[in-house]
Design a protein around this motif. Structure first.
Motif, PDB file in Angstrom:
ATOM      1  N   ALA A 139       0.834  -1.200   0.000  1.00 23.91           N
ATOM      2  CA  ALA A 139       0.000   0.000   0.000  1.00 23.91           C
ATOM      3  C   ALA A 139       0.871   1.253   0.000  1.00 23.91           C
ATOM      4  CB  ALA A 139      -0.932  -0.007   1.212  1.00 23.91           C
ATOM      5  N   ALA A 140       1.959   1.227   0.769  1.00 28.62           N
ATOM      6  CA  ALA A 140       2.866   2.380   0.818  1.00 28.62           C
ATOM      7  C   ALA A 140       3.529   2.607  -0.527  1.00 28.62           C
ATOM      8  CB  ALA A 140       3.917   2.172   1.909  1.00 28.62           C
ATOM      9  N   ASP A 141       3.840   1.530  -1.245  1.00 31.62           N
ATOM     10  CA  ASP A 141       4.511   1.643  -2.544  1.00 31.62           C
ATOM     11  C   ASP A 141       3.693   2.445  -3.558  1.00 31.62           C
ATOM     12  OD1 ASP A 141       6.696   0.251  -1.670  1.00 31.62           O
ATOM     13  OD2 ASP A 141       6.085  -1.674  -2.534  1.00 31.62           O
ATOM     14  N   VAL A 142       2.350   2.420  -3.408  1.00 31.57           N
ATOM     15  CA  VAL A 142       1.506   3.158  -4.359  1.00 31.57           C
ATOM     16  C   VAL A 142       1.044   4.489  -3.763  1.00 31.57           C
ATOM     17  CG1 VAL A 142       0.745   1.080  -5.545  1.00 31.57           C
ATOM     18  CG2 VAL A 142      -0.593   1.927  -3.606  1.00 31.57           C
ATOM     19  N   GLY A 143       1.641   4.909  -2.650  1.00 31.78           N
ATOM     20  CA  GLY A 143       1.361   6.233  -2.101  1.00 31.78           C
ATOM     21  C   GLY A 143       0.399   6.277  -0.944  1.00 31.78           C
ATOM     22  N   PHE A 144      -0.153   5.122  -0.542  1.00 27.24           N
ATOM     23  CA  PHE A 144      -1.072   5.110   0.601  1.00 27.24           C
ATOM     24  C   PHE A 144      -0.225   5.022   1.861  1.00 27.24           C
ATOM     25  CE2 PHE A 144      -4.408   3.362   3.390  1.00 27.24           C
ATOM     26  CZ  PHE A 144      -5.449   4.239   3.071  1.00 27.24           C
ATOM     27  N   GLU A 145       0.260   6.196   2.291  1.00 28.10           N
ATOM     28  CA  GLU A 145       1.308   6.229   3.308  1.00 28.10           C
ATOM     29  C   GLU A 145       1.234   7.522   4.106  1.00 28.10           C
ATOM     30  OE1 GLU A 145       3.204   4.842   5.241  1.00 28.10           O
ATOM     31  OE2 GLU A 145       5.096   4.315   4.235  1.00 28.10           O
ATOM     32  N   TRP A 146       1.723   7.473   5.341  1.00 28.29           N
ATOM     33  CA  TRP A 146       1.840   8.690   6.150  1.00 28.29           C
ATOM     34  C   TRP A 146       2.956   9.572   5.601  1.00 28.29           C
ATOM     35  CZ3 TRP A 146       0.780   3.946   8.494  1.00 28.29           C
ATOM     36  CH2 TRP A 146      -0.367   3.891   9.302  1.00 28.29           C
ATOM     37  N   ASP A 147       2.840  10.871   5.851  1.00 24.14           N
ATOM     38  CA  ASP A 147       3.864  11.803   5.383  1.00 24.14           C
ATOM     39  C   ASP A 147       5.150  11.687   6.189  1.00 24.14           C
ATOM     40  OD1 ASP A 147       2.217  12.838   3.410  1.00 24.14           O
ATOM     41  OD2 ASP A 147       1.364  14.339   4.770  1.00 24.14           O
ATOM     42  N   SER A 148       5.010  11.289   7.470  1.00 24.23           N
ATOM     43  CA  SER A 148       6.194  11.206   8.338  1.00 24.23           C
ATOM     44  C   SER A 148       5.939  10.196   9.441  1.00 24.23           C
ATOM     45  CB  SER A 148       6.503  12.578   8.963  1.00 24.23           C
ATOM     46  OG  SER A 148       5.451  12.948   9.852  1.00 24.23           O
ATOM     47  N   ILE A 149       6.989   9.828  10.155  1.00 25.15           N
ATOM     48  CA  ILE A 149       6.855   8.882  11.252  1.00 25.15           C
ATOM     49  C   ILE A 149       5.979   9.444  12.364  1.00 25.15           C
ATOM     50  CG2 ILE A 149       8.950   9.720  12.400  1.00 25.15           C
ATOM     51  CD1 ILE A 149       7.565   6.082  12.296  1.00 25.15           C
ATOM     52  N   GLU A 150       5.933  10.783  12.478  1.00 27.97           N
ATOM     53  CA  GLU A 150       5.078  11.393  13.495  1.00 27.97           C
ATOM     54  C   GLU A 150       3.618  11.020  13.270  1.00 27.97           C
ATOM     55  OE1 GLU A 150       7.515  12.988  11.976  1.00 27.97           O
ATOM     56  OE2 GLU A 150       8.878  13.220  13.708  1.00 27.97           O
ATOM     57  N   GLY A 151       3.230  10.922  11.993  1.00 22.70           N
ATOM     58  CA  GLY A 151       1.860  10.546  11.673  1.00 22.70           C
ATOM     59  C   GLY A 151       1.546   9.122  12.117  1.00 22.70           C
ATOM     60  N   VAL A 152       2.525   8.250  12.007  1.00 20.12           N
ATOM     61  CA  VAL A 152       2.333   6.862  12.439  1.00 20.12           C
ATOM     62  C   VAL A 152       2.176   6.802  13.951  1.00 20.12           C
ATOM     63  CG1 VAL A 152       3.147   4.498  12.185  1.00 20.12           C
ATOM     64  CG2 VAL A 152       3.889   6.235  10.549  1.00 20.12           C
ATOM     65  N   TRP A 153       3.001   7.591  14.658  1.00 12.97           N
ATOM     66  CA  TRP A 153       2.891   7.608  16.118  1.00 12.97           C
ATOM     67  C   TRP A 153       1.550   8.189  16.564  1.00 12.97           C
ATOM     68  CZ3 TRP A 153       5.300   4.777  19.392  1.00 12.97           C
ATOM     69  CH2 TRP A 153       6.600   4.361  19.150  1.00 12.97           C
ATOM     70  N   GLU A 154       1.067   9.203  15.871  1.00 15.28           N
ATOM     71  CA  GLU A 154      -0.250   9.761  16.192  1.00 15.28           C
ATOM     72  C   GLU A 154      -1.333   8.705  16.020  1.00 15.28           C
ATOM     73  OE1 GLU A 154      -0.916  13.201  13.812  1.00 15.28           O
ATOM     74  OE2 GLU A 154       0.736  14.357  14.714  1.00 15.28           O
ATOM     75  N   LYS A 155      -1.223   7.921  14.944  1.00 17.28           N
ATOM     76  CA  LYS A 155      -2.187   6.863  14.691  1.00 17.28           C
ATOM     77  C   LYS A 155      -2.108   5.791  15.775  1.00 17.28           C
ATOM     78  CE  LYS A 155      -5.394   5.000  12.163  1.00 17.28           C
ATOM     79  NZ  LYS A 155      -6.737   5.624  12.042  1.00 17.28           N
ATOM     80  N   PHE A 156      -0.885   5.495  16.216  1.00 17.90           N
ATOM     81  CA  PHE A 156      -0.701   4.501  17.276  1.00 17.90           C
ATOM     82  C   PHE A 156      -1.442   4.929  18.542  1.00 17.90           C
ATOM     83  CE2 PHE A 156       1.675   3.537  21.182  1.00 17.90           C
ATOM     84  CZ  PHE A 156       1.551   2.149  21.205  1.00 17.90           C
ATOM     85  N   HIS A 157      -1.237   6.185  18.964  1.00 22.66           N
ATOM     86  CA  HIS A 157      -1.889   6.660  20.182  1.00 22.66           C
ATOM     87  C   HIS A 157      -3.408   6.727  20.007  1.00 22.66           C
ATOM     88  CE1 HIS A 157       1.788   7.389  22.337  1.00 22.66           C
ATOM     89  NE2 HIS A 157       2.282   8.106  21.345  1.00 22.66           N
ATOM     90  N   GLU A 158      -3.860   7.052  18.796  1.00 17.90           N
ATOM     91  CA  GLU A 158      -5.295   7.067  18.518  1.00 17.90           C
ATOM     92  C   GLU A 158      -5.882   5.658  18.672  1.00 17.90           C
ATOM     93  OE1 GLU A 158      -8.081   7.256  14.543  1.00 17.90           O
ATOM     94  OE2 GLU A 158      -6.370   8.626  14.648  1.00 17.90           O
TER      95      GLU A 158
END
Length: 275
Positions: free
Chosen positions: A163-182
Motif C-alpha cells: 500500500a505504501a509503494d503506491v502512495g497510501f502512506e503517512w507523510d512522516s513517522i510522526e503521523g504513524v505515532w499519532e495513529k498509534f496513540h489514537e
C-alpha cells in the motif's frame, strides 16, 4: 518387478493412516478428527519444519518433514472417506500443474530470466482460474491473497508495504505515532465499553499500526516476536530452576523479584559473551 523404496514407504504410511482411521480397531483420537480440526497441526508442523531447517540438523529436518507429510496423508484419507479426493489425485494434480506452469521446461517456450518465469507463471495461473491479467494486477487482489493465506504478522507487513509503494502512506513517522496513540485510546475505550468482537477489532487495528511502526523503522516484527518468545522461555526456565517449591506457592511480588534478578544476570552474561 523391482521394488521402489520410496513408493513402498509411502504405501506403508498410507496403510498405517488408514488403519488409524478404521472404525474397526482404529485410534479414537484419529477417528474424531476432521479436515478442519487438523488445520492447526498443519500450520504447527510447517513451522517446525522451518525451525529444523534453520538448525541445519538433517535428522531433525527429516523427522519434521515426516510429521508434515503425515498431515497431508491424513487430510487425503479423511477426504477419500467421503469421496472428495484421494492422495493419488493430489499428487496427479500438482504434477500436472507443475508441467503446465513450466512451459520453458516441458514445452517450447524460451525464457531469459527468473522474472520471465514468474510472469509466465502468473499469466498461466490467471488463465487457469478464469481471471484476466487486469484482475490479477489489481493491488487489492494481491492484498486479499496475502490476508487470506499468510501468517498475520507477515501478511500485515506485506500489505502495508504494498500500500505504501503506491502512495497510501503517512507523510512522516510522526503521523504513524499519532495513529498509534489514537488506536491505543480506541482499544482502551473498547475494553471498557464495547463487545468482545469490537474489542478484538480494535486490538487488530492497534497491532496493524505497530507493524507499520516496525516498517518505518526497518524492523521485522515477526523476528522480534520470535526472539521475545524465546527470551521469555529462557527466563522462565531460569525462574523454575531458581525456585525450590511450586511457583503457585510464591506471591506475585516474590516471582517478580526473582524474574528481575534473572533478567539482570542474563543481560550481564550476554555483555560478557559479546566482548
Amino acid at each position: 518387478m523391482t521394488s521402489n523404496p520410496t513408493l513402498d514407504a509411502l504405501q506403508k504410511l498410507i496403510e498405517v493412516v488408514a488403519q488409524l482411521r478404521s472404525p474397526e480397531g482404529g485410534c479414537p483420537w484419529d477417528l474424531a478428527q476432521t479436515q478442519a480440526t487438523l488445520t492447526p497441526y498443519i500450520i504447527e508442523e510447517a513451522y517446525e519444519v522451518v525451525d529444523a531447517i534453520k538448525t541445519a540438523d538433517s535428522s531433525a529436518i527429516c523427522e519434521e518433514l515426516g510429521d508434515l507429510l503425515l498431515q497431508i496423508v491424513l487430510q487425503a484419507q479423511i477426504a477419500s472417506e467421503s469421496n472428495q479426493f484421494t492422495l493419488a489425485e493430489i499428487a496427479q494434480g500438482i504434477g500436472e500443474k507443475l508441467i503446465r506452469r513450466h512451459p520453458h521446461v516441458f514445452g517450447d517456450l524460451e525464457v531469459n530470466s527468473i522474472e520471465q518465469v514468474h510472469q509466465n507463471w502468473e499469466q498461466i495461473k490467471a488463465r487457469e482460474k478464469g481471471q484476466t491479467p487486469e484482475q490479477t494486477q489489481q493491488l487489492s487482489y494481491k492484498l486479499e491473497k496475502y490476508a487470506r493465506t499468510l501468517p498475520p504478522l507477515v501478511a500485515g507487513m506485506k500489505i502495508s508495504r504494498k500500500a505504501a509503494d503506491v502512495g497510501f502512506e503517512w507523510d512522516s513517522i510522526e503521523g504513524v505515532w499519532e495513529k498509534f496513540h489514537e488506536e491505543l485510546g480506541e482499544f482502551h475505550h473498547a475494553l471498557k465499553h464495547e463487545t468482545p468482537a469490537e474489542q478484538q477489532a480494535e486490538l487488530g487495528d492497534l497491532l496493524f499500526v505497530i507493524i507499520n511502526l516496525a516498517r518505518w523503522y526497518d524492523l521485522d516484527p515477526e523476528a522480534a516476536l520470535h526472539e521475545t518468545n524465546h527470551r521469555f522461555v529462557r527466563r522462565f526456565s531460569k525462574l523454575e530452576q531458581a525456585c525450590d517449591r511450586p511457583l503457585s506457592d510464591y506471591s506475585v511480588e516474590e516471582l517478580e523479584t526473582i524474574w528481575q534478578q534473572i533478567k539482570r544476570e542474563l543481560a550481564k552474561r550476554q555483555e560478557v559473551e559479546s566482548e
